[in-house]
Design a protein around this motif. Structure first.
Motif, mmCIF file in Angstrom:
data_model
loop_
_atom_site.group_PDB
_atom_site.id
_atom_site.type_symbol
_atom_site.label_atom_id
_atom_site.label_comp_id
_atom_site.label_asym_id
_atom_site.label_seq_id
_atom_site.Cartn_x
_atom_site.Cartn_y
_atom_site.Cartn_z
ATOM 1 N N ASN A 116 0.839 -1.195 0.000
ATOM 2 C CA ASN A 116 0.000 0.000 0.000
ATOM 3 C C ASN A 116 0.874 1.246 0.000
ATOM 4 O O ASN A 116 1.873 1.307 0.733
ATOM 5 C CB ASN A 116 -0.923 0.016 1.213
ATOM 6 N N ASP A 117 0.500 2.232 -0.805
ATOM 7 C CA ASP A 117 1.251 3.477 -0.800
ATOM 8 C C ASP A 117 0.824 4.340 0.385
ATOM 9 O O ASP A 117 0.104 3.878 1.284
ATOM 10 C CB ASP A 117 1.098 4.212 -2.135
ATOM 11 N N LYS A 118 1.242 5.576 0.399
ATOM 12 C CA LYS A 118 0.980 6.457 1.542
ATOM 13 C C LYS A 118 -0.510 6.612 1.830
ATOM 14 O O LYS A 118 -0.913 6.757 2.989
ATOM 15 C CB LYS A 118 1.614 7.828 1.267
ATOM 16 N N TYR A 119 -1.328 6.578 0.785
ATOM 17 C CA TYR A 119 -2.769 6.789 0.947
ATOM 18 C C TYR A 119 -3.554 5.484 0.934
ATOM 19 O O TYR A 119 -4.779 5.488 0.787
ATOM 20 C CB TYR A 119 -3.281 7.719 -0.149
ATOM 21 N N GLY A 120 -2.850 4.360 1.072
ATOM 22 C CA GLY A 120 -3.529 3.081 1.178
ATOM 23 C C GLY A 120 -3.891 2.436 -0.134
ATOM 24 O O GLY A 120 -4.578 1.401 -0.139
ATOM 25 N N ARG A 159 8.963 -2.330 1.395
ATOM 26 C CA ARG A 159 7.632 -2.085 1.963
ATOM 27 C C ARG A 159 7.620 -0.799 2.794
ATOM 28 O O ARG A 159 6.653 -0.017 2.748
ATOM 29 C CB ARG A 159 7.201 -3.267 2.828
ATOM 30 N N ASP A 160 8.682 -0.572 3.543
ATOM 31 C CA ASP A 160 8.742 0.611 4.398
ATOM 32 C C ASP A 160 8.801 1.892 3.564
ATOM 33 O O ASP A 160 8.078 2.862 3.829
ATOM 34 C CB ASP A 160 9.970 0.504 5.309
ATOM 35 N N ILE A 161 9.652 1.902 2.540
ATOM 36 C CA ILE A 161 9.799 3.096 1.705
ATOM 37 C C ILE A 161 8.507 3.374 0.935
ATOM 38 O O ILE A 161 8.060 4.522 0.826
ATOM 39 C CB ILE A 161 10.987 2.923 0.737
ATOM 40 N N THR A 162 7.875 2.329 0.400
ATOM 41 C CA THR A 162 6.658 2.510 -0.391
ATOM 42 C C THR A 162 5.552 3.156 0.437
ATOM 43 O O THR A 162 4.779 3.980 -0.067
ATOM 44 C CB THR A 162 6.186 1.161 -0.949
ATOM 45 N N SER A 163 5.472 2.796 1.706
ATOM 46 C CA SER A 163 4.410 3.336 2.558
ATOM 47 C C SER A 163 4.594 4.828 2.857
ATOM 48 O O SER A 163 3.677 5.473 3.369
ATOM 49 C CB SER A 163 4.361 2.557 3.881
ATOM 50 N N ARG A 164 5.749 5.387 2.522
ATOM 51 C CA ARG A 164 6.010 6.803 2.806
ATOM 52 C C ARG A 164 5.623 7.723 1.651
ATOM 53 O O ARG A 164 5.586 8.943 1.815
ATOM 54 C CB ARG A 164 7.489 7.017 3.117
ATOM 55 N N TYR A 165 5.383 7.176 0.467
ATOM 56 C CA TYR A 165 5.125 8.002 -0.710
ATOM 57 C C TYR A 165 3.813 7.601 -1.379
ATOM 58 O O TYR A 165 3.399 6.445 -1.323
ATOM 59 C CB TYR A 165 6.265 7.861 -1.726
ATOM 60 N N ALA A 166 3.207 8.578 -2.035
ATOM 61 C CA ALA A 166 2.023 8.305 -2.847
ATOM 62 C C ALA A 166 2.462 7.781 -4.213
ATOM 63 O O ALA A 166 3.578 8.039 -4.661
ATOM 64 C CB ALA A 166 1.202 9.571 -3.016
ATOM 65 N N TYR A 167 1.555 7.071 -4.857
ATOM 66 C CA TYR A 167 1.887 6.503 -6.167
ATOM 67 C C TYR A 167 2.126 7.612 -7.185
ATOM 68 O O TYR A 167 3.184 7.674 -7.817
ATOM 69 C CB TYR A 167 0.771 5.576 -6.647
ATOM 70 N N ALA A 173 4.580 19.612 -3.762
ATOM 71 C CA ALA A 173 6.042 19.496 -3.745
ATOM 72 C C ALA A 173 6.536 18.213 -3.089
ATOM 73 O O ALA A 173 7.718 18.095 -2.771
ATOM 74 C CB ALA A 173 6.664 20.706 -3.040
ATOM 75 N N GLU A 174 5.651 17.244 -2.890
ATOM 76 C CA GLU A 174 6.050 15.974 -2.291
ATOM 77 C C GLU A 174 6.416 14.975 -3.385
ATOM 78 O O GLU A 174 5.677 14.824 -4.364
ATOM 79 C CB GLU A 174 4.910 15.414 -1.446
ATOM 80 N N PRO A 175 7.565 14.294 -3.282
ATOM 81 C CA PRO A 175 7.932 13.297 -4.300
ATOM 82 C C PRO A 175 6.921 12.159 -4.334
ATOM 83 O O PRO A 175 6.312 11.810 -3.328
ATOM 84 C CB PRO A 175 9.308 12.797 -3.829
ATOM 85 N N THR A 176 6.726 11.583 -5.517
ATOM 86 C CA THR A 176 5.839 10.438 -5.684
ATOM 87 C C THR A 176 6.615 9.281 -6.299
ATOM 88 O O THR A 176 7.672 9.483 -6.916
ATOM 89 C CB THR A 176 4.644 10.781 -6.586
ATOM 90 N N LEU A 177 6.088 8.086 -6.140
ATOM 91 C CA LEU A 177 6.765 6.899 -6.655
ATOM 92 C C LEU A 177 6.888 6.933 -8.166
ATOM 93 O O LEU A 177 7.898 6.516 -8.729
ATOM 94 C CB LEU A 177 6.003 5.644 -6.221
ATOM 95 N N ARG A 178 5.875 7.442 -8.836
ATOM 96 C CA ARG A 178 5.842 7.420 -10.297
ATOM 97 C C ARG A 178 6.639 8.557 -10.919
ATOM 98 O O ARG A 178 7.367 8.360 -11.892
ATOM 99 C CB ARG A 178 4.387 7.473 -10.770
ATOM 100 N N ALA A 179 6.531 9.738 -10.373
ATOM 101 C CA ALA A 179 7.150 10.913 -10.989
ATOM 102 C C ALA A 179 8.568 11.185 -10.498
ATOM 103 O O ALA A 179 9.333 11.877 -11.180
ATOM 104 C CB ALA A 179 6.282 12.146 -10.749
ATOM 105 N N ASP A 180 8.921 10.672 -9.341
ATOM 106 C CA ASP A 180 10.237 10.986 -8.751
ATOM 107 C C ASP A 180 10.973 9.696 -8.416
ATOM 108 O O ASP A 180 11.387 9.471 -7.269
ATOM 109 C CB ASP A 180 10.071 11.852 -7.501
ATOM 110 N N ALA A 181 11.151 8.851 -9.429
ATOM 111 C CA ALA A 181 11.789 7.548 -9.210
ATOM 112 C C ALA A 181 13.226 7.692 -8.709
ATOM 113 O O ALA A 181 13.681 6.899 -7.879
ATOM 114 C CB ALA A 181 11.762 6.727 -10.498
ATOM 115 N N ASP A 182 13.948 8.700 -9.194
ATOM 116 C CA ASP A 182 15.340 8.876 -8.767
ATOM 117 C C ASP A 182 15.428 9.213 -7.278
ATOM 118 O O ASP A 182 16.289 8.688 -6.563
ATOM 119 C CB ASP A 182 16.011 9.982 -9.591
#
Length: 293
Positions: A116-120, A159-167, A173-182
């Motif tokens: 689950n991402d930050k928003y479940g 799992r821990d890192i994924t739960s901190r970011y939205a997809y 200005a918050e990084p997302t898994l899809r747009a801020d892969a680096d």
């Protein structure tokens, strides 16, 4: 994250082995001497020949070889002595135990995890990790199986890192898994490095290799993305259309092509916006009256 402070940390010490070439010549010389003495016929010479042969055998069983980027962890009766990193033919006294450890760079691609991402939102994610052993003593003595250890830590760290970011829709200005892969990959690398430091492992790179919504919500999220793309496109079209209409009215006024009252101007603006913003080609209607009527 687990607390590893209770573990007595080991530290690598270099050394332990010597060049095997010199010892090979010594063993060969002792073998020749043993043959000469054993064929001498005298009991004393036979005894010396047997002793030489025994010493040569003891030397021979102490040989081992190391490939480039390979090390040997040397212990004596369970006590860590040193780590030999010199490639080639090497030698230690036969009572010393040697365990070879590869120092080459290794690559792991994790299984696809449903997390689950930050928003479940349930998503599927996998990561590729490039790692190597930096401290052989820690890798051999501080964890039970360093290969299994890093596999487990990759899964828990991911799992821990994924739960901190939205997809793909985070806060401003918050990084997302899809747009801020680096950015996420660098955070994941730092997280994994902290987790596996107890095993003497160095993480060279960690990159997301697969990222997608889980199947149960993939269709709904795809429709949402399509709707957002349509809205963005419409916004751009309307902005461009308003600019074009404004420019047209300004040119008509400057060149005194036609004089329009407010009602006619509003009608013209409405018609132009309909033509410019419509999904279909416009069907022109030729007026038969005067614009000034």
């Amino acid at each position: 994250m687990a607390d590893h402070r209770a573990i007595q940390s080991s530290a690598e010490r270099h050394g332990g082995g010597t060049s095997g070439v010199v010892m090979a010549f010594i063993a060969l010389a002792l073998g020749v001497i043993a043959i000469v003495f054993l064929t001498g016929g005298s009991p004393a010479l036979t005894a010396l020949g047997g002793l030489s042969l025994f010493i040569a055998f003891v030397i021979v069983i102490g040989f081992y070889t190391l490939q480039p980027n390979e090390a040997a962890v040397i212990t004596l009766f369970g006590r860590y002595t040193a780590t030999d990193r010199s490639a080639g033919l090497r030698w230690v006294f036969f009572l010393y135990a040697r365990r070879k450890v590869s120092l080459r760079v290794r690559n792991i691609t994790s299984d696809k995890l449903k997390v689950n991402d930050k928003y479940g939102n349930p998503i599927e994610i996998a990561v590729n990790v490039v790692w190597r052993i930096a401290d052989t003593a820690q890798a051999v003595f501080d964890v039970d199986n360093f290969a299994s250890f890093i596999n487990i830590q990759i899964e828990t760290g991911l799992r821990d890192i994924t739960s901190r970011y939205a997809y793909d829709h985070g806060e401003e200005a918050e990084p997302t898994l899809r747009a801020d892969a680096d950015v996420v990959s660098q955070k994941l690398r730092d997280e994994l490095q902290e987790r596996v430091a107890v095993a003497g492992i160095a993480i060279d790179e960690a990159r997301i290799s697969h990222l997608a919504y889980a199947q149960e919500i993939a269709g709904a999220m795809l429709r949402r993305q399509q709707a957002q793309a349509i809205i963005a496109a419409r916004k751009l079209i309307v902005t461009g259309a308003v600019s074009m209409v404004e420019n047209a009215l300004q040119l008509l006024s400057e060149h005194d092509v036609v004089r329009l009252d407010e009602n006619r101007k509003a009608q013209m603006v409405s018609n132009l916006l309909v033509v410019l913003c419509a999904d279909r080609d416009a069907q022109p209607v030729m007026p038969t009256g005067s614009m000034q009527e």
